[in-house]
Design an enzyme around this catalytic site. Sequence first.
Site, short mmCIF file in Angstrom:
data_model
loop_
_atom_site.label_atom_id
_atom_site.label_comp_id
_atom_site.label_asym_id
_atom_site.label_seq_id
_atom_site.Cartn_x
_atom_site.Cartn_y
_atom_site.Cartn_z
N GLN A 65 58.37 2.42 3.50
CA GLN A 65 57.47 3.02 4.40
C GLN A 65 55.97 2.06 4.53
OE1 GLN A 65 57.03 7.26 4.35
NE2 GLN A 65 58.64 7.44 5.67
N TYR B 86 60.75 14.37 11.60
CA TYR B 86 60.34 13.52 10.60
C TYR B 86 60.30 12.13 11.32
CZ TYR B 86 61.72 17.39 7.71
OH TYR B 86 61.80 18.53 6.99
N LEU B 87 61.08 11.89 12.26
CA LEU B 87 61.04 10.69 12.99
C LEU B 87 59.29 10.41 13.74
CD1 LEU B 87 62.36 8.10 13.92
CD2 LEU B 87 63.50 9.24 15.65
N ASP C 286 56.65 11.14 13.17
CA ASP C 286 55.29 10.27 12.50
C ASP C 286 55.58 9.12 12.05
OD1 ASP C 286 55.71 10.47 9.32
OD2 ASP C 286 56.73 12.15 10.23
N GLN C 287 56.86 8.93 11.94
CA GLN C 287 57.21 7.47 11.37
C GLN C 287 57.25 6.44 12.33
OE1 GLN C 287 60.77 7.17 8.53
NE2 GLN C 287 60.64 9.25 8.78
N HIS D 68 51.94 15.72 9.49
CA HIS D 68 52.31 14.29 9.15
C HIS D 68 51.83 13.39 10.59
CE1 HIS D 68 54.13 15.59 5.49
NE2 HIS D 68 54.06 14.42 5.10
#
Length: 433
Positions: free
Chosen positions: A137, A328-329, A331-332, A354
């Site tokens: 990351q 989860y995706l 924020d990435q 996040h």
Amino acid sequence: MGKNKNYNKNQFKKSKTNNDTTVAQQQQTIEEKPDFKIDGSILEGGGQILRNSVALASLFNKAISIEKIRYNRDQPGLKNQHKAGIDLMSRLFKAHLTGCSVGSCKLYYQPTQKTIQDDGVIEADTKTAGSICLMIQVSLPCLIFAPHSTKMVLGGGTNCDFAPAADYIQNVFLPIATTMGFKCEMSIDKRGFYPKGGGAVTLTTQPLTQPLSPITIVNKGEVNRIVIKSYFTSPRISPLVAERMNNTAKKLIKKDFKKVDVETELIDVSKFSFGDGTFIEIRAYTDQGCIFGATGNGAIGVPAEKVAEDAANSLLKDLQDGGCMDEYLQDQLIIFMALAKGKSQIKTGPISLHTQTSIHITSLMTGAIFTITPLTNNTQSGEETNLITCEGISYFPSDLNNNNNNSNSNTTTTTTTTTISTTTIDNQNSEEK
């Protein structure tokens, strides 16, 4: 439609002076004057602040200081997996780095070169069961802008709590993120389970020829395929344990998706793992190209059924929330949306802490403008849906431009200079560890 929230500003303050003088690496004395002073305790208040800020500081060749690192955690300060990621970036950008030790609540990071040099295979290891994916990351946003191909071999944990699983990065994040135009391949060479770690992942990238393309994911479509995979290491762990996980997850998912084909698979990874463990991975695909993912790690004293239930319920909640991706995706993707050329839009469920944190850090350091628009609620669960819009800055480093000019590329690109402004946001704490 709700009122828009603009995130082109931030409470962080650009630092003008810092009188601290320390001894730098290689015995050089460098006066530490950060371009940005960052409060590591705000919002999510964890490692994501470190990863985003160090990645962006490296891309833009800016010095940063981060204070109150993981300040509200049970064990404040840097953990080994955070240190491993920052040490990796320090090596890649020959950074002046102080305060990067386990338990430290303050660090200073100043890259001394503007790009990653072509020095062969990049290697890094957490030396523990610390997450390999957290190193990915922090480094990936920089690797894709290197003026040459890169190969990185990382050691540590592949399937860890409180971090994305290697399978999630490989099968959910990368297939979506690479639609923005960068090339990245990933292989899981060896499984590393808690508490031994010892896993290995190889990541390769190719240089870009133009800025990242904006991403638009606003139509969820219908779920048309679900995959459940359970991993185990024999003979210490019976395949029956993995089978119980698969059966439990499938039973729960079939209650909501009776007509959808649910594929299951048991995978013995004993020949490709260091230590023993179990792990479940669940993915849902839609007819509009969306991918949702959820994972779960087995643990001593935790029934296999409980591990599967938690993973299945996490996936079902994300599917019911009405967004086009799991929590989860969302924020990435933020940092890549900011660097892209043009307007990106993603439809999500509730905005995670996040994601809020990633937006604030990224806005501060890039000048990209984010807007969150609440959408009319039309979900089964009654949760909110949101549209995240970002006007990207069309980031493209000069050395990549030079490469393209040397190869007679017809693509015309420029590096955008941005002005950073600040504002005040609410200070919130996260319970995540």
